[in-house]
Design an enzyme around this catalytic site. Structure first.
Site, PDB file in Angstrom:
ATOM      1  N   ASP A 185       0.838  -1.199   0.000  1.00  0.00           N
ATOM      2  CA  ASP A 185       0.000   0.000   0.000  1.00  0.00           C
ATOM      3  C   ASP A 185       0.885   1.266   0.000  1.00  0.00           C
ATOM      4  O   ASP A 185       1.950   1.279   0.642  1.00  0.00           O
ATOM      5  CB  ASP A 185      -0.866  -0.065   1.283  1.00  0.00           C
ATOM      6  CG  ASP A 185      -2.054   0.861   1.250  1.00  0.00           C
ATOM      7  OD1 ASP A 185      -2.439   1.312   0.160  1.00  0.00           O
ATOM      8  OD2 ASP A 185      -2.620   1.120   2.344  1.00  0.00           O
ATOM      9  N   HIS A 186       0.454   2.304  -0.678  1.00  0.00           N
ATOM     10  CA  HIS A 186       1.075   3.653  -0.631  1.00  0.00           C
ATOM     11  C   HIS A 186       2.602   3.649  -0.523  1.00  0.00           C
ATOM     12  O   HIS A 186       3.153   4.067   0.503  1.00  0.00           O
ATOM     13  CB  HIS A 186       0.547   4.446   0.573  1.00  0.00           C
ATOM     14  CG  HIS A 186      -0.849   4.892   0.401  1.00  0.00           C
ATOM     15  ND1 HIS A 186      -1.212   5.934  -0.426  1.00  0.00           N
ATOM     16  CD2 HIS A 186      -2.005   4.433   0.932  1.00  0.00           C
ATOM     17  CE1 HIS A 186      -2.525   6.095  -0.388  1.00  0.00           C
ATOM     18  NE2 HIS A 186      -3.029   5.185   0.423  1.00  0.00           N
ATOM     19  N   HIS A 228      -8.201   8.850   4.694  1.00  0.00           N
ATOM     20  CA  HIS A 228      -7.661   7.809   5.581  1.00  0.00           C
ATOM     21  C   HIS A 228      -7.942   8.180   7.036  1.00  0.00           C
ATOM     22  O   HIS A 228      -7.906   9.356   7.392  1.00  0.00           O
ATOM     23  CB  HIS A 228      -6.137   7.685   5.397  1.00  0.00           C
ATOM     24  CG  HIS A 228      -5.737   7.227   4.033  1.00  0.00           C
ATOM     25  ND1 HIS A 228      -4.878   7.935   3.233  1.00  0.00           N
ATOM     26  CD2 HIS A 228      -6.072   6.124   3.332  1.00  0.00           C
ATOM     27  CE1 HIS A 228      -4.698   7.274   2.092  1.00  0.00           C
ATOM     28  NE2 HIS A 228      -5.412   6.177   2.125  1.00  0.00           N
ATOM     29  N   GLY A 229      -8.200   7.196   7.862  1.00  0.00           N
ATOM     30  CA  GLY A 229      -8.413   7.453   9.291  1.00  0.00           C
ATOM     31  C   GLY A 229      -9.894   7.537   9.618  1.00  0.00           C
ATOM     32  O   GLY A 229     -10.743   7.153   8.824  1.00  0.00           O
TER      33      GLY A 229
HETATM   34  P1  13P Z   1      -8.720   3.674   6.275  1.00  0.00           P
HETATM   35  O1  13P Z   1      -7.603   3.699   7.256  1.00  0.00           O
HETATM   36  O2  13P Z   1      -9.546   4.919   6.371  1.00  0.00           O
HETATM   37  O3  13P Z   1      -9.533   2.455   6.362  1.00  0.00           O
HETATM   38  O4  13P Z   1      -8.068   3.721   4.822  1.00  0.00           O
HETATM   39  C1  13P Z   1      -7.436   2.588   4.320  1.00  0.00           C
HETATM   40  C2  13P Z   1      -6.707   2.875   3.069  1.00  0.00           C
HETATM   41  O5  13P Z   1      -7.184   3.556   2.192  1.00  0.00           O
HETATM   42  C3  13P Z   1      -5.394   2.240   2.885  1.00  0.00           C
HETATM   43  O6  13P Z   1      -4.715   2.738   1.804  1.00  0.00           O
END
Ligand code: 13P
Length: 284
Positions: A82-83, A180-181
């Site tokens: 991820d990211h 996110h969050g």
């Molecule tokens: P959340 O932490 O809001 O669930 O987001 C997850 C996300 O997009 C991971 O890349």
């Protein structure tokens, strides 16, 4: 089964109009809990880890655990990074066995994002690894990526089309108002924008910030073309809160095998809820 590329899974999901949930896992127990949930509900599954988790657990431990899960499971499982902003780390993860990666250059100008994504796609294609990229900037906090509300920008549909044409990326995460969050209020999702982007781009779209979005809104996003639904914060918080509660009740427990049981159950339950609202139950 071995770990599979998420590309065919997500293409099928977009075609059939359901979403596959990608769960961020931080520990072996979280990984096992979401695998159990997917197996029980016959859902295809994407396990994902952030760069922070790669540093915390180590690439080989993560790949080893995901491969062990895939070997035992009767559902398809992909492993996604991820990211990631670091080209070299992406190469290492692909080489070690990740079957999907995100190159996140959303903080840079469009041309730089295109250039870096092209480089990753070139290698990933040869290895049949899925590549995800982001356009616009998703707000909120994930690990050490912190995008303040006023810095978050929505993806432009024409740019999305040009980006996919120029890069050949297999999945696209356009910023459409989620973050996110944990949301302070209701998320302000721009559904019209999702529809416009989906009309111009036929690759599966990715919904970031999946924690805390009301089920009806997740369903609407999926119906419009969001084929991958990312969930991190809700799982992480529930896991930790469950442990806190456990120790409040049994402060003298010293055996991790005892105190992890309820935390795993809680994660499993949330995973089932997220897969239900995304529509991937029985799609394995
Ligand atoms: P959340 O932490 O809001 O669930 O987001 C997850 C996300 O997009 C991971 O890349």
């Amino acid at each position: 089964m071995s770990l599979v590329s998420s590309t065919p899974l997500l293409l099928e999901a977009r075609k059939q109009g359901y979403g596959i949930v990608a769960f961020n896992v931080h520990t072996l127990e979280m990984l096992q809990a979401v695998v159990d949930a997917a197996e029980e509900s016959r859902s295809p599954l994407i396990l994902q880890t952030t760069v922070g988790t790669v540093k915390h657990l180590g690439i080989d431990y993560i790949v080893g655990a995901a491969q062990a899960a895939a070997k035992q499971a009767s559902i398809p499982i992909a492993l996604h990074l991820d990211h990631c902003q670091d080209f070299n780390l992406i190469m290492k993860c692909m080489k070690a066995g990740y079957t999907s990666v995100m190159i996140d250059q959303s903080m840079h100008p469009f041309e730089t994002n295109v250039e870096m994504t092209q480089k990753v796609v070139e290698v990933a294609r040869a290895l049949q690894v899925n590549v995800e990229a982001e356009l616009g900037k998703v707000g909120g906090v994930e690990d050490d990526i912190d995008v303040a509300d006023h810095m978050a920008t929505l993806a432009d549909p024409d740019e999305c089309q040009r980006f996919v044409e120029l890069t050949g990326v297999s999945t696209l995460a356009p910023a459409i108002g989620t973050a996110h969050g944990i949301y302070k209020g209701e998320p302000k999702i721009d559904f019209k924008r999702i529809a416009e982007i989906a009309g111009k781009v036929d690759v599966p779209l990715v919904l970031h910030g999946g924690s805390g979005i009301p089920a009806e809104q997740v369903k609407q996003c999926v119906a419009l073309g969001m084929a991958k639904v990312n969930v991190a914060t809700e799982l992480k918080n529930a896991f930790t809160l469950s442990l806190q509660q456990f120790f409040k009740e049994k402060p003298s427990e010293l055996d991790p095998r005892a105190y992890m049981v309820e935390a795993k159950r809680v994660v499993r339950q949330i995973a089932i809820e997220k897969m239900t609202m995304s529509g991937c139950i029985n799609k394995a």
